[in-house]
Design a protein around this motif. Structure first.
Motif, PDB file in Angstrom:
ATOM      1  N   VAL A  20       0.654  -1.103   0.130  1.00 24.60           N
ATOM      2  CA  VAL A  20       0.105  -0.160   0.084  1.00 24.60           C
ATOM      3  C   VAL A  20       0.821   1.172   0.105  1.00 24.60           C
ATOM      4  O   VAL A  20       0.706   2.302  -0.680  1.00 24.60           O
ATOM      5  N   ILE A  24       0.819   4.180  -2.740  1.00 24.39           N
ATOM      6  CA  ILE A  24       0.552   5.330  -2.515  1.00 24.39           C
ATOM      7  C   ILE A  24       1.813   6.404  -3.090  1.00 24.39           C
ATOM      8  O   ILE A  24       1.586   7.634  -3.640  1.00 24.39           O
ATOM      9  N   CYS A  27       1.254   6.640  -6.827  1.00 26.21           N
ATOM     10  CA  CYS A  27       0.196   7.506  -6.903  1.00 26.21           C
ATOM     11  C   CYS A  27       0.458   9.071  -6.820  1.00 26.21           C
ATOM     12  O   CYS A  27       0.149   9.923  -7.779  1.00 26.21           O
TER      13      CYS A  27
ATOM     14  N   TYR B  35      -6.819   4.525   0.549  1.00 20.33           N
ATOM     15  CA  TYR B  35      -6.704   3.236  -0.085  1.00 20.33           C
ATOM     16  C   TYR B  35      -7.897   2.166   0.184  1.00 20.33           C
ATOM     17  O   TYR B  35      -8.531   1.625  -0.538  1.00 20.33           O
ATOM     18  N   ARG B  39     -11.084   0.575  -1.551  1.00 22.96           N
ATOM     19  CA  ARG B  39     -10.851  -0.733  -1.968  1.00 22.96           C
ATOM     20  C   ARG B  39     -12.179  -1.495  -1.259  1.00 22.96           C
ATOM     21  O   ARG B  39     -12.737  -2.457  -1.929  1.00 22.96           O
ATOM     22  N   GLU B  49      -6.698   0.474  -7.433  1.00 25.94           N
ATOM     23  CA  GLU B  49      -5.475   1.153  -7.762  1.00 25.94           C
ATOM     24  C   GLU B  49      -5.725   1.997  -8.830  1.00 25.94           C
ATOM     25  O   GLU B  49      -5.274   3.255  -8.585  1.00 25.94           O
ATOM     26  N   MET B  52      -7.812   5.015  -6.949  1.00 22.47           N
ATOM     27  CA  MET B  52      -6.635   5.711  -6.087  1.00 22.47           C
ATOM     28  C   MET B  52      -5.925   6.641  -7.063  1.00 22.47           C
ATOM     29  O   MET B  52      -5.646   7.747  -6.543  1.00 22.47           O
TER      30      MET B  52
END
Lengths: 111, 183
Positions: A20, A24, A27, B35, B39, B49, B52
């Motif tokens: 995760v 991030i 992103c 996230y 999800r 994904e 996000m």
């Protein structure tokens, strides 16, 4: 949440915290890059639109110039053939000029 | 580095020279919550994904419009929620409601569940997927994210009384589902 605690809040998925975190970061990088490209695209589009506008205005202006010239020529020709008013007045006798001056609408002869 | 307060982050985000750094700190602070919020709505790994990513782009692009009427957290939750709902709408057939996606989402859930996950965790998620989407989203924010009803109202635009009633109904539905499926 005291009334409802049937299960732990764990999700049944296998993604780790590390995954995760990496997602991030990815992103964030993409969002920043996308925005930079967008700013560049916007700037390029504005320049393109400005250049196109100037070019279009120039084309219109150049294409209208011969028309304006020819219109002026037509007007010149029309007035060249017409009797100038001064010449016409000079050709009148004193009586004719006086008659013209004292002319009233009632004097129009009936047909 | 993630001990930055929202006020400090906002100040940095409004400074063009520090915006990128502040944005990374912002996602570092709230990214994980975002996230998992996404999800839980879209269920699928790849879909989460994509959503996000879209959410991050929109936060970066519109952060200058944030006026501070709500908290920064609820503002970014609103963007994430809207992006998730938009994604669900794109998956929905013409003239169908996003609530009709329950079976599709349950298939994704079954396919993507970790082999080590407990039966109750999977059943709980399946129970959630029987709820109407808006109710499910509000339930998630209350149950998992522990947001106040006022914050959830700020994210969803619903009033607090409606949210409390919806939460109560959602709890009852989930309990019944688990009972009916002998879990």
């Amino acid at each position: 949440m005291k009334d409802f605690d049937l299960t732990s809040k764990k999700m049944p998925f296998g993604e780790s915290e590390q995954y995760v975190s990496l997602l991030i970061e990815k992103c964030a990088d993409r969002a920043i890059a996308t925005n930079r490209n967008r700013v560049k695209d916007t700037l390029a589009r504005r320049i393109y639109i400005s250049v196109c506008s100037v070019a279009a205005a120039s084309i219109v202006a150049f294409s209208l110039m011969p028309v304006m010239d020819s219109q002026e020529s037509v007007l010149d020709a029309r007035y060249a053939n017409a009797l100038p008013i001064d010449a016409m007045l000079e050709s009148l006798s004193d009586e004719e000029a006086a008659a013209l001056f004292t002319y009233t609408i009632d004097e129009i002869p009936e047909y | 580095m993630n001990d930055n307060s929202d006020e400090t982050l906002l100040e940095m985000l409004n400074d063009p020279k520090r915006k990128d750094e502040a944005f990374r700190l912002l996602l570092g602070k709230y990214g994980s919550r975002l996230y998992w919020h996404i999800r839980r709505i879209v269920v699928g790994h790849d879909d989460a994904e994509d959503v996000m990513q879209e959410t991050s782009i929109n936060i970066y692009r519109h952060i200058g419009k944030f006026k501070g009427d709500s908290s920064l957290l609820t503002w970014i939750y609103r963007i994430a929620t809207n992006e998730s709902i938009r994604w669900l709408q794109r998956q929905t057939a013409v003239f169908s409601s996003i609530d009709s996606l329950g079976a599709t989402l349950e298939q994704k859930l079954t396919a993507e569940c970790d082999v080590d996950s407990k039966q109750i965790e999977v059943a709980f998620q399946k129970a959630l997927l029987t709820l109407p989407t808006q109710q499910r989203i509000a339930f998630n924010m209350r149950y998992y994210d522990e947001l106040s009803y006022e914050d959830i109202a700020s994210v969803t635009g619903k009033n607090v009384g409606t949210l409390k009633t919806n939460y109560h109904f959602a709890v009852e539905k989930i309990k019944n589902y688990l009972k009916e499926n002998a879990i």
